[in-house]
Design a protein around this motif. Structure first.
Motif, PDB file in Angstrom:
ATOM      1  N   ARG A 321      16.978  80.527  27.726  1.00 44.49           N
ATOM      2  CA  ARG A 321      18.362  80.870  27.403  1.00 44.49           C
ATOM      3  C   ARG A 321      18.934  79.889  26.385  1.00 44.49           C
ATOM      4  NH1 ARG A 321      22.126  80.808  32.428  1.00 44.49           N
ATOM      5  NH2 ARG A 321      20.074  81.073  33.344  1.00 44.49           N
ATOM      6  N   LEU A 322      18.642  78.592  26.582  1.00 46.31           N
ATOM      7  CA  LEU A 322      19.132  77.582  25.643  1.00 46.31           C
ATOM      8  C   LEU A 322      18.499  77.767  24.274  1.00 46.31           C
ATOM      9  CD1 LEU A 322      20.584  75.042  24.758  1.00 46.31           C
ATOM     10  CD2 LEU A 322      18.816  73.691  25.900  1.00 46.31           C
ATOM     11  N   TRP A 323      17.198  78.003  24.248  1.00 45.83           N
ATOM     12  CA  TRP A 323      16.517  78.172  22.956  1.00 45.83           C
ATOM     13  C   TRP A 323      17.100  79.359  22.188  1.00 45.83           C
ATOM     14  CZ3 TRP A 323      13.820  75.010  20.147  1.00 45.83           C
ATOM     15  CH2 TRP A 323      13.068  75.484  19.080  1.00 45.83           C
ATOM     16  N   SER A 324      17.409  80.428  22.901  1.00 39.78           N
ATOM     17  CA  SER A 324      18.002  81.603  22.253  1.00 39.78           C
ATOM     18  C   SER A 324      19.399  81.308  21.724  1.00 39.78           C
ATOM     19  CB  SER A 324      18.066  82.772  23.242  1.00 39.78           C
ATOM     20  OG  SER A 324      16.777  83.166  23.645  1.00 39.78           O
ATOM     21  N   ALA A 325      20.106  80.395  22.403  1.00 39.07           N
ATOM     22  CA  ALA A 325      21.481  80.082  21.990  1.00 39.07           C
ATOM     23  C   ALA A 325      21.525  79.152  20.782  1.00 39.07           C
ATOM     24  CB  ALA A 325      22.234  79.443  23.150  1.00 39.07           C
ATOM     25  N   LEU A 326      20.420  78.451  20.527  1.00 40.29           N
ATOM     26  CA  LEU A 326      20.370  77.527  19.396  1.00 40.29           C
ATOM     27  C   LEU A 326      20.064  78.271  18.111  1.00 40.29           C
ATOM     28  CD1 LEU A 326      18.326  74.636  21.040  1.00 40.29           C
ATOM     29  CD2 LEU A 326      20.627  74.394  20.082  1.00 40.29           C
ATOM     30  N   GLY A 327      20.722  77.865  17.049  1.00 43.97           N
ATOM     31  CA  GLY A 327      20.424  78.433  15.739  1.00 43.97           C
ATOM     32  C   GLY A 327      20.094  77.324  14.760  1.00 43.97           C
ATOM     33  N   HIS A 328      20.125  77.661  13.478  1.00 44.08           N
ATOM     34  CA  HIS A 328      19.849  76.663  12.450  1.00 44.08           C
ATOM     35  C   HIS A 328      21.120  75.965  11.980  1.00 44.08           C
ATOM     36  CE1 HIS A 328      15.642  77.726  12.271  1.00 44.08           C
ATOM     37  NE2 HIS A 328      15.973  79.007  12.177  1.00 44.08           N
ATOM     38  N   ASP A 329      22.279  76.465  12.411  1.00 50.90           N
ATOM     39  CA  ASP A 329      23.537  75.779  12.140  1.00 50.90           C
ATOM     40  C   ASP A 329      23.893  74.932  13.361  1.00 50.90           C
ATOM     41  OD1 ASP A 329      23.918  76.965   9.638  1.00 50.90           O
ATOM     42  OD2 ASP A 329      24.756  78.771  10.573  1.00 50.90           O
ATOM     43  N   THR A 331      25.488  73.350  16.487  1.00 51.31           N
ATOM     44  CA  THR A 331      26.398  73.936  17.470  1.00 51.31           C
ATOM     45  C   THR A 331      26.777  72.878  18.502  1.00 51.31           C
ATOM     46  OG1 THR A 331      25.276  76.067  17.209  1.00 51.31           O
ATOM     47  CG2 THR A 331      26.692  75.809  19.135  1.00 51.31           C
ATOM     48  N   GLY A 332      28.047  72.803  18.843  1.00 51.09           N
ATOM     49  CA  GLY A 332      28.532  71.823  19.800  1.00 51.09           C
ATOM     50  C   GLY A 332      28.146  72.157  21.228  1.00 51.09           C
ATOM     51  N   MET A 333      28.227  71.135  22.089  1.00 52.76           N
ATOM     52  CA  MET A 333      27.826  71.286  23.482  1.00 52.76           C
ATOM     53  C   MET A 333      28.683  72.314  24.218  1.00 52.76           C
ATOM     54  SD  MET A 333      25.526  69.977  25.571  1.00 52.76           S
ATOM     55  CE  MET A 333      25.135  68.261  25.166  1.00 52.76           C
ATOM     56  N   ASP A 334      29.989  72.322  23.964  1.00 49.19           N
ATOM     57  CA  ASP A 334      30.861  73.271  24.656  1.00 49.19           C
ATOM     58  C   ASP A 334      30.496  74.706  24.315  1.00 49.19           C
ATOM     59  OD1 ASP A 334      32.201  71.201  25.850  1.00 49.19           O
ATOM     60  OD2 ASP A 334      33.892  71.220  24.452  1.00 49.19           O
ATOM     61  N   GLU A 335      30.168  74.940  23.050  1.00 50.17           N
ATOM     62  CA  GLU A 335      29.793  76.296  22.644  1.00 50.17           C
ATOM     63  C   GLU A 335      28.454  76.690  23.254  1.00 50.17           C
ATOM     64  OE1 GLU A 335      29.657  80.049  20.857  1.00 50.17           O
ATOM     65  OE2 GLU A 335      31.311  78.662  21.332  1.00 50.17           O
ATOM     66  N   VAL A 360      14.420  70.095  18.163  1.00 45.69           N
ATOM     67  CA  VAL A 360      15.866  70.148  17.981  1.00 45.69           C
ATOM     68  C   VAL A 360      16.304  68.915  17.205  1.00 45.69           C
ATOM     69  CG1 VAL A 360      18.056  69.906  19.239  1.00 45.69           C
ATOM     70  CG2 VAL A 360      16.383  71.575  19.997  1.00 45.69           C
ATOM     71  N   VAL A 361      17.291  69.092  16.336  1.00 43.15           N
ATOM     72  CA  VAL A 361      17.902  67.954  15.654  1.00 43.15           C
ATOM     73  C   VAL A 361      19.357  67.855  16.109  1.00 43.15           C
ATOM     74  CG1 VAL A 361      16.395  67.975  13.650  1.00 43.15           C
ATOM     75  CG2 VAL A 361      18.437  69.410  13.650  1.00 43.15           C
ATOM     76  N   ARG A 366      26.260  67.727  17.825  1.00 48.69           N
ATOM     77  CA  ARG A 366      25.993  69.144  17.575  1.00 48.69           C
ATOM     78  C   ARG A 366      24.489  69.319  17.406  1.00 48.69           C
ATOM     79  NH1 ARG A 366      30.523  71.918  15.768  1.00 48.69           N
ATOM     80  NH2 ARG A 366      29.374  73.158  14.258  1.00 48.69           N
ATOM     81  N   TYR A 367      23.969  70.450  17.845  1.00 46.73           N
ATOM     82  CA  TYR A 367      22.525  70.640  17.929  1.00 46.73           C
ATOM     83  C   TYR A 367      22.081  71.899  17.184  1.00 46.73           C
ATOM     84  CZ  TYR A 367      23.009  67.169  21.590  1.00 46.73           C
ATOM     85  OH  TYR A 367      23.318  66.030  22.278  1.00 46.73           O
ATOM     86  N   ALA A 368      20.887  71.795  16.594  1.00 45.23           N
ATOM     87  CA  ALA A 368      20.320  72.932  15.877  1.00 45.23           C
ATOM     88  C   ALA A 368      18.798  72.903  16.025  1.00 45.23           C
ATOM     89  CB  ALA A 368      20.711  72.899  14.405  1.00 45.23           C
ATOM     90  N   ARG A 369      18.170  74.050  15.821  1.00 41.76           N
ATOM     91  CA  ARG A 369      16.709  74.062  15.782  1.00 41.76           C
ATOM     92  C   ARG A 369      16.231  73.248  14.592  1.00 41.76           C
ATOM     93  NH1 ARG A 369      14.518  80.150  17.238  1.00 41.76           N
ATOM     94  NH2 ARG A 369      15.908  80.541  19.025  1.00 41.76           N
TER      95      ARG A 369
END
Length: 371
Positions: A321-329, A331-335, A360-361, A366-369
Motif C-alpha cells: 500500500r505504501l509503495w503504491s502511494a509513493l510517486g516520483h514527486d 510527498t509529505g508524511m501526512d499525505e 526511496v529518497v 518528503r519522500y519519493a521513489r
C-alpha cells in the motif's frame, strides 16, 4: 500507559543503571520488574530507593506522564524491542530514553560530529559542511546541542536531512537556553534524546555522561577542532571504547584548537579531509545496521529478490500500500498517511527501511521513489 507508569516509578527511585537494566532484562516488562524491586529481589537497595518504589512522589510522576501524553513524546526502556541496537551494544547504556521526535531515527545509520564550544569561523563552517553533506547522503548526524561545533553540525544536517540531538537535561529544558529554537526544530524534523526525566536541570556531570550516548548511537565520531583538554576528546575516547570508528579533521599547527585532533590522529584516529572519507569508511558498517533493521521490522525485504519486475516490494499488504502511494514527486508524511490509512509511526519505520535499501529518497521530510 501502565507500562510507562511502572517504568517511571523505577526511573524516579534512583536505582543504579545496571540494576534497572537487570530488572527489565530479567522480568521482561516494567510492571513485573517494579513488583520484584518492591519485594527486594535480593538487590539490597538503599532505604530511600525502597521508600520511593513503594510510595513514589506523585508530583514528578504526574508531570512525567503529562509530558509523555504530548504529541511526539516517547519513552523507550531497556526491555523495548525498539531500543536502538547500536546503543544497546555500547558500554554502560542508559536503561531508558526520553524522546521528542521520531523514534525510528535512532535505528538510522548515524555519524556523530563533535568539537569545540568556541570554534574558529573555519571550524564552524567545516562542521556545517560535513553535516550538510553527510545528511544529504542519507546519514543522520548526531551531536550534543552544545554551542559551537555541535550547533553548526545540527544546523548543517537540518539544511539537508536528519539530525539527532542528545542532551544532558530533561527534554522540557534546554541548555544552552539560546539553542531552544534549534532544539524545537530538531524535535520537529529529527529527534531529541535524554536519559533524564522532565524537569532535570543542567548539571555539569550530566554532559560527559551524555557523550557516551552520542558515541553509542553512532557508527563513527568525527572530531572537528578540539583543544588538548576537551569534551570532544571524551566523546572520541568513548566511541573508541564502544568499538566505533573515530575520525579527526586536521588543522593548522598554529591553531590551538587543532591540537586535540592531531593528538587523536597520532593515537590512531583516521585522518579525514572531507565527508566522503567518512562515508567510504562507514558504508559497509551501515549495511550491517540495515540488516538488523530488517530483522527488527520483520519485513523480509532482504535484497533485490524481494521485488517484482516493477520494483514493488513483495512484502505484506502495508508495504504494498505504501509503495503504491509513493510517486516520483516528493510527498509529505501526512499525505502518505491519508493515502494509505497507516499511522505515521508505521510509515516512518517502513520508509526508513526503504531508504536504507535505496528504493526511496527523502527530502526535508518528503519522500519519493528513487529515480
Amino acid at each position: 500507559m501502565e507500562s510507562h507508569h511502572a517504568l517511571l516509578v523505577l526511573a524516579r527511585a534512583g536505582l543504579p543503571d545496571a540494576v534497572l537494566r537487570h530488572l527489565l532484562e530479567t522480568h521482561g516488562a516494567p510492571e513485573p520488574a517494579l513488583a520484584a524491586a518492591r519485594h527486594g529481589a535480593g538487590l539490597k537497595l538503599p532505604a530511600e530507593c525502597q521508600a520511593s518504589l513503594r510510595r513514589p512522589p506523585p508530583g514528578p510522576l504526574a508531570a512525567d506522564l503529562a509530558w509523555l501524553a504530548a504529541p511526539g513524546h516517547h519513552l523507550l526502556g531497556w526491555h523495548d524491542p525498539d531500543y536502538p541496537a547500536l546503543l544497546r551494544r555500547s558500554p554502560s547504556p542508559p536503561p531508558l530514553l526520553f524522546l521528542a521526535g521520531d523514534p525510528a531515527l535512532l535505528w538510522h545509520p548515524q555519524v556523530a560530529i563533535v568539537g569545540s564550544r568556541r570554534p574558529s569561523p573555519a571550524g564552524r563552517q567545516r562542521a556545517h559542511a560535513f553535516a550538510r553533506t553527510l545528511a544529504g547522503a542519507g546519514w543522520a548526524v548526531t551531536s550534543g546541542l552544545a554551542e559551537g561545533i555541535d550547533t553548526a553540525a545540527h544546523e548543517g544536517a537540518l539544511s539537508a536531512g536528519r539530525t539527532v540531538a542528545v542532551v544532558g537535561t530533561g527534554l522540557d529544558r534546554c541548555y544552552p537556553e539560546k539553542n531552544a529554537g534549534l532544539m524545537a526544530r530538531v524535535a520537529a524534523e529529527g529527534v531529541v534524546v535524554s536519559e533524564h526525566p522532565p524537569g532535570t536541570p543542567a548539571i555539569a556531570s550530566h554532559f560527559p555522561s551524555r557523550n557516551r550516548i552520542v558515541a553509542g548511537l553512532s557508527l563513527g565520531t568525527v572530531v572537528v577542532e578540539a583543544a588538548q583538554r576537551s569534551g570532544a576528546l571524551i566523546s572520541a575516547r568513548l566511541a573508541s571504547e564502544a568499538g566505533r570508528e573515530v575520525f579527526a579533521v586536521p588543522g593548522s599547527v598554529d591553531n590551538p584548537l587543532a591540537r586535540g585532533c592531531h593528538r587523536l590522529i597520532r593515537e590512531g584516529a583516521a585522518l579525514v579531509e572531507g565527508p566522503d572519507d567518512v562515508v567510504a569508511a562507514l558504508g559497509p558498517v551501515a549495511a550491517g545496521l540495515a540488516e538488523q533493521l530488517r530483522g527488527r521490522l520483520g519485513t523480509g525485504l532482504a535484497g533485490p529478490s524481494t521485488h517484482s519486475a516493477a520494483g514493488q516490494p513483495q512484502g505484506d499488504e502495508d508495504h504494498k500500500r505504501l509503495w503504491s502511494a509513493l510517486g516520483h514527486d516528493p510527498t509529505g508524511m501526512d499525505e502518505l498517511a491519508r493515502r494509505t490509512g497507516l499511522t505515521v509511526a508505521a510509515l516512518s519505520s517502513m520508509l526508513l527501511l526503504m531508504e536504507l535499501d535505496g528504493r526511496v529518497v527523502a527530502d526535508n521530510g518528503r519522500y519519493a521513489r528513487h529515480p
